[in-house]
Design a protein around this motif. Structure first.
Motif, PDB file in Angstrom:
ATOM      1  N   MET A 146     -56.390 -55.059   7.922  1.00  0.00           N
ATOM      2  CA  MET A 146     -56.811 -56.176   7.068  1.00  0.00           C
ATOM      3  C   MET A 146     -58.241 -56.573   7.427  1.00  0.00           C
ATOM      4  O   MET A 146     -58.622 -56.565   8.599  1.00  0.00           O
ATOM      5  CB  MET A 146     -55.883 -57.373   7.268  1.00  0.00           C
ATOM      6  N   PRO A 147     -59.065 -56.937   6.445  1.00  0.00           N
ATOM      7  CA  PRO A 147     -60.446 -57.355   6.739  1.00  0.00           C
ATOM      8  C   PRO A 147     -60.457 -58.548   7.704  1.00  0.00           C
ATOM      9  O   PRO A 147     -59.613 -59.449   7.604  1.00  0.00           O
ATOM     10  CB  PRO A 147     -60.996 -57.748   5.372  1.00  0.00           C
ATOM     11  N   LEU A 148     -61.418 -58.542   8.616  1.00  0.00           N
ATOM     12  CA  LEU A 148     -61.485 -59.572   9.651  1.00  0.00           C
ATOM     13  C   LEU A 148     -61.550 -60.988   9.072  1.00  0.00           C
ATOM     14  O   LEU A 148     -60.830 -61.880   9.557  1.00  0.00           O
ATOM     15  CB  LEU A 148     -62.683 -59.322  10.571  1.00  0.00           C
ATOM     16  N   PRO A 149     -62.375 -61.273   8.031  1.00  0.00           N
ATOM     17  CA  PRO A 149     -62.393 -62.638   7.497  1.00  0.00           C
ATOM     18  C   PRO A 149     -61.030 -63.094   6.963  1.00  0.00           C
ATOM     19  O   PRO A 149     -60.687 -64.270   7.050  1.00  0.00           O
ATOM     20  CB  PRO A 149     -63.428 -62.558   6.363  1.00  0.00           C
ATOM     21  N   VAL A 150     -60.256 -62.149   6.408  1.00  0.00           N
ATOM     22  CA  VAL A 150     -58.909 -62.489   5.935  1.00  0.00           C
ATOM     23  C   VAL A 150     -58.002 -62.800   7.120  1.00  0.00           C
ATOM     24  O   VAL A 150     -57.262 -63.797   7.118  1.00  0.00           O
ATOM     25  CB  VAL A 150     -58.330 -61.340   5.084  1.00  0.00           C
ATOM     26  N   CYS A 151     -58.046 -61.961   8.145  1.00  0.00           N
ATOM     27  CA  CYS A 151     -57.214 -62.178   9.341  1.00  0.00           C
ATOM     28  C   CYS A 151     -57.531 -63.521  10.003  1.00  0.00           C
ATOM     29  O   CYS A 151     -56.625 -64.228  10.446  1.00  0.00           O
ATOM     30  CB  CYS A 151     -57.429 -61.051  10.356  1.00  0.00           C
ATOM     31  N   GLU A 152     -58.819 -63.854  10.074  1.00  0.00           N
ATOM     32  CA  GLU A 152     -59.209 -65.107  10.728  1.00  0.00           C
ATOM     33  C   GLU A 152     -58.596 -66.301  10.022  1.00  0.00           C
ATOM     34  O   GLU A 152     -58.173 -67.267  10.673  1.00  0.00           O
ATOM     35  CB  GLU A 152     -60.741 -65.224  10.745  1.00  0.00           C
ATOM     36  N   ARG A 153     -58.537 -66.258   8.702  1.00  0.00           N
ATOM     37  CA  ARG A 153     -57.970 -67.384   7.957  1.00  0.00           C
ATOM     38  C   ARG A 153     -56.442 -67.384   7.999  1.00  0.00           C
ATOM     39  O   ARG A 153     -55.820 -68.417   8.193  1.00  0.00           O
ATOM     40  CB  ARG A 153     -58.500 -67.363   6.519  1.00  0.00           C
ATOM     41  N   LEU A 154     -55.836 -66.220   7.861  1.00  0.00           N
ATOM     42  CA  LEU A 154     -54.378 -66.157   7.863  1.00  0.00           C
ATOM     43  C   LEU A 154     -53.788 -66.387   9.251  1.00  0.00           C
ATOM     44  O   LEU A 154     -52.623 -66.788   9.371  1.00  0.00           O
ATOM     45  CB  LEU A 154     -53.904 -64.811   7.315  1.00  0.00           C
ATOM     46  N   SER A 155     -54.561 -66.124  10.295  1.00  0.00           N
ATOM     47  CA  SER A 155     -54.043 -66.338  11.658  1.00  0.00           C
ATOM     48  C   SER A 155     -53.710 -67.801  11.913  1.00  0.00           C
ATOM     49  O   SER A 155     -52.915 -68.127  12.794  1.00  0.00           O
ATOM     50  CB  SER A 155     -55.053 -65.841  12.697  1.00  0.00           C
ATOM     51  N   ARG A 156     -54.296 -68.714  11.124  1.00  0.00           N
ATOM     52  CA  ARG A 156     -53.963 -70.134  11.273  1.00  0.00           C
ATOM     53  C   ARG A 156     -52.513 -70.416  10.901  1.00  0.00           C
ATOM     54  O   ARG A 156     -51.946 -71.447  11.275  1.00  0.00           O
ATOM     55  CB  ARG A 156     -54.897 -70.981  10.396  1.00  0.00           C
ATOM     56  N   LEU A 157     -51.892 -69.509  10.161  1.00  0.00           N
ATOM     57  CA  LEU A 157     -50.497 -69.695   9.764  1.00  0.00           C
ATOM     58  C   LEU A 157     -49.542 -69.524  10.932  1.00  0.00           C
ATOM     59  O   LEU A 157     -48.374 -69.885  10.835  1.00  0.00           O
ATOM     60  CB  LEU A 157     -50.116 -68.688   8.664  1.00  0.00           C
TER      61      LEU A 157
END
Length: 556
Positions: free
Chosen positions: A97-108
């Motif tokens: 997964m693209p890093l910017p997507v992972c950074e945002r979804l990791s908050r879940l």
């Protein structure tokens, strides 16, 4: 927009609400999907205008991924339900997964808006059938330790009371149960929806390890109802006084959201439809079987009595291995304080692995490398022992369920999604691990066949690439990579028993990638466990004397 944390949790009631929720999902998910198709077309046009790969990545793709990640996060948080689980899984997949997507979804993993304190108090007291102050000296309702798709967890301290013999007798309601032929402690607990530890507590002095058909044992009388008004307070006091109880009485209290299952079931239908679409258009993988298996597991996740029994069983199995208690810890439930919707367990004091960067950034490069490698190896060891010895394992793989404790000890929490591999599947997986570590293409293909993985016909080397991508962290199966084996060889059938094994490997691959642990192989680390199991069943000759497990665990 995120939901108001002070509002009560909403659930789906009636066909109109269900239709609205389904429409909302498809509107938002389709928007994200079409934005990527448009971005791909624009990228091709920019490439023809002379943009190089680096410029495309930084100027075109990075802002788009950031926008898409925020859209995905908002969808998951706004709609909750099963979409939270999907977002948690994708947020842990830093390997593709693209890093910017992972950074945002990791908050879940730990930043989902929880139930308000008043509603949480109401749910706990209803399940305990007692005021909070009778059971806990204190409980932090304002700031949960974590909140996720079906529940949230609070830190508390059990109350230490003294009760007279008469009070205990009044609270110790039980029923007599006749042992049937073939019954064991686990089957009786599952059939009657009670904890194994509660049966043991009511039958001290009885040989429960070898139950005789026709004999009578005691079971808690409130097998499917709430706990008695004083039994919960007595259970708390007993746990405080027990040498095996929670340290200083500190516990974690897991509380289920009211009526969450109908919403989750509706979401699963939408996700299954999306999986069928992607399977036909984008990814040559049996996604439908994966979602079907998830649907089976999700229903079980709402039974906290089942979760407590599995958690206790995995904890006991791991502790049988020499020296494991210094490296890995699993919570234990508190007898008498577990219902289908409430689970009280000992508190593990640790830092979520996703937050480890702040603790290690001050270390020198060499020390940090040693620290993160040890942590990754220990996490992998915990899963490898579960998969290849008992076959019962924690299957809800995302970083929010992994804690790093003092001395780099690993704590694994949340056993709502757990899976028991049948013996034949466990042995077939052990043979695959053995073949992957030997890098033998022929044996890898044979082992995949024994597992029930059906691939399109292809070269053995391509089959091996697919196997490494699915079952070893050295491999890589990126569905968005044009050179991915998934683009060249379809997975026609994937056995449901192995989906959660695949999920564990993907978690470990994402974790090792995110933490910068290069050339890490689960197959290499797990081979001693696999070979032990194969020898126990006569599928390998006796071990050679030079075999040393430490060579594969990354520790001296």
């Amino acid at each position: 927009m995120a939901p108001d944390p002070n509002s009560r949790h909403e659930v789906v009631h009636g066909p109109l609400q269900a239709l609205f929720r389904t429409t909302q999902f498809w509107r938002r998910a389709t928007g994200i999907y079409l934005s990527y198709k448009g971005a791909q077309a624009k990228a091709q046009a920019l490439k023809l205008r002379g943009w190089d790969t680096e410029k495309l990545k930084e100027v075109h793709w990075k802002p788009h991924h950031a926008w898409a990640g925020e859209e995905m996060y908002s969808l998951c948080v706004d709609m909750r339900g099963f979409y939270l689980k999907v977002g948690q899984f994708l947020g842990a997949r830093g390997d593709f997964m693209p890093l910017p997507v992972c950074e945002r979804l990791s908050r879940l993993h730990d930043q989902v808006p929880p139930m308000p304190p008043a509603q949480t108090k109401e749910v706990i007291e209803r399940e305990l059938n007692a005021p909070l102050e009778d059971v806990f000296e204190w409980i932090d309702l304002e700031k949960p330790l974590g909140s996720a798709s079906i529940s949230q967890v609070h830190k508390a301290k059990l109350r230490k009371n003294k009760f007279s013999r008469r009070q205990r007798k009044q609270a110790a309601a039980y029923i007599q149960h006749m042992v049937a032929p073939g019954d064991d402690l686990g089957s009786i607990a599952r059939a009657n929806n009670v904890l194994v530890s509660d049966i043991e507590r009511l039958n001290t002095g009885i040989g429960l390890s070898e139950l005789q058909a026709g004999s009578l044992i005691r079971l808690p009388s409130s097998t499917t109802a709430q706990l008695g008004p004083s039994s919960s307070a007595i259970a708390a006091a007993d746990a405080r006084s027990s040498s095996q109880g929670p340290h200083k009485g500190i516990v974690a209290v897991k509380v289920q959201y009211p009526d969450a299952y109908p919403t989750m079931a509706l979401d699963l239908g939408n996700v299954k439809a999306a999986a069928q679409f992607l399977q036909k258009t984008e990814i040559k993988f049996d996604l439908t079987s994966a979602v079907t298996e998830l649907a089976k597991q999700i229903k079980l996740e709402f039974d906290f009595v089942r979760e407590a029994n599995i958690m206790d069983q995995i904890s006991s199995q791991l502790q049988r291995h020499k020296g494991i208690s210094k490296k890995i810890e699993i919570p234990r439930s508190v007898p008498g304080l577990v219902t289908r919707r409430l689970l009280v367990m000992n508190f593990l004091d640790g830092l979520q692995i996703t937050r480890l960067g702040d603790k290690t950034k001050k270390l020198s490069g060499k020390k940090r490398k040693v620290a993160v490698e040890r942590i990754v190896h220990r996490v992998a060891e915990a899963y490898g022992r579960q998969l290849l010895y008992g076959g019962l394992f924690q299957a809800d793989g995302h970083p929010g369920n992994i804690l790093v404790m003092k001395g780099a000890k690993i704590g694994l929490i949340d056993y709502g999604q757990s899976k028991q591999l049948p013996l034949d599947s466990k042995l077939a997986f052990a043979q695959l691990v053995h073949a992957l570590d030997k890098q033998n293409d022929t044996q890898i293909g044979e082992a995949l066949g024994r597992l029930g993985v059906v691939l399109e016909a292809g070269e053995p080397a391509l089959t091996s690439r697919m196997a490494y991508g699915m079952f070893d962290t050295r491999g890589r199966v990126d569905p968005f990579d044009p050179n991915s084996p998934l683009k060249k060889m379809a997975v026609k059938h994937f056995p449901s028993d192995m989906f959660f094994v695949l999920r564990v490997v993907q978690l470990l691959r994402g974790l090792s990638t995110h933490m910068g642990v290069d050339d890490f192989s689960t197959a290499h680390q797990w081979r001693p466990f696999a070979d032990d199991t194969l020898r126990q069943h006569g599928l390998l000759p006796p071990a050679k004397v030079w075999w040393q497990e430490s060579a594969f665990t990354g520790e001296a």
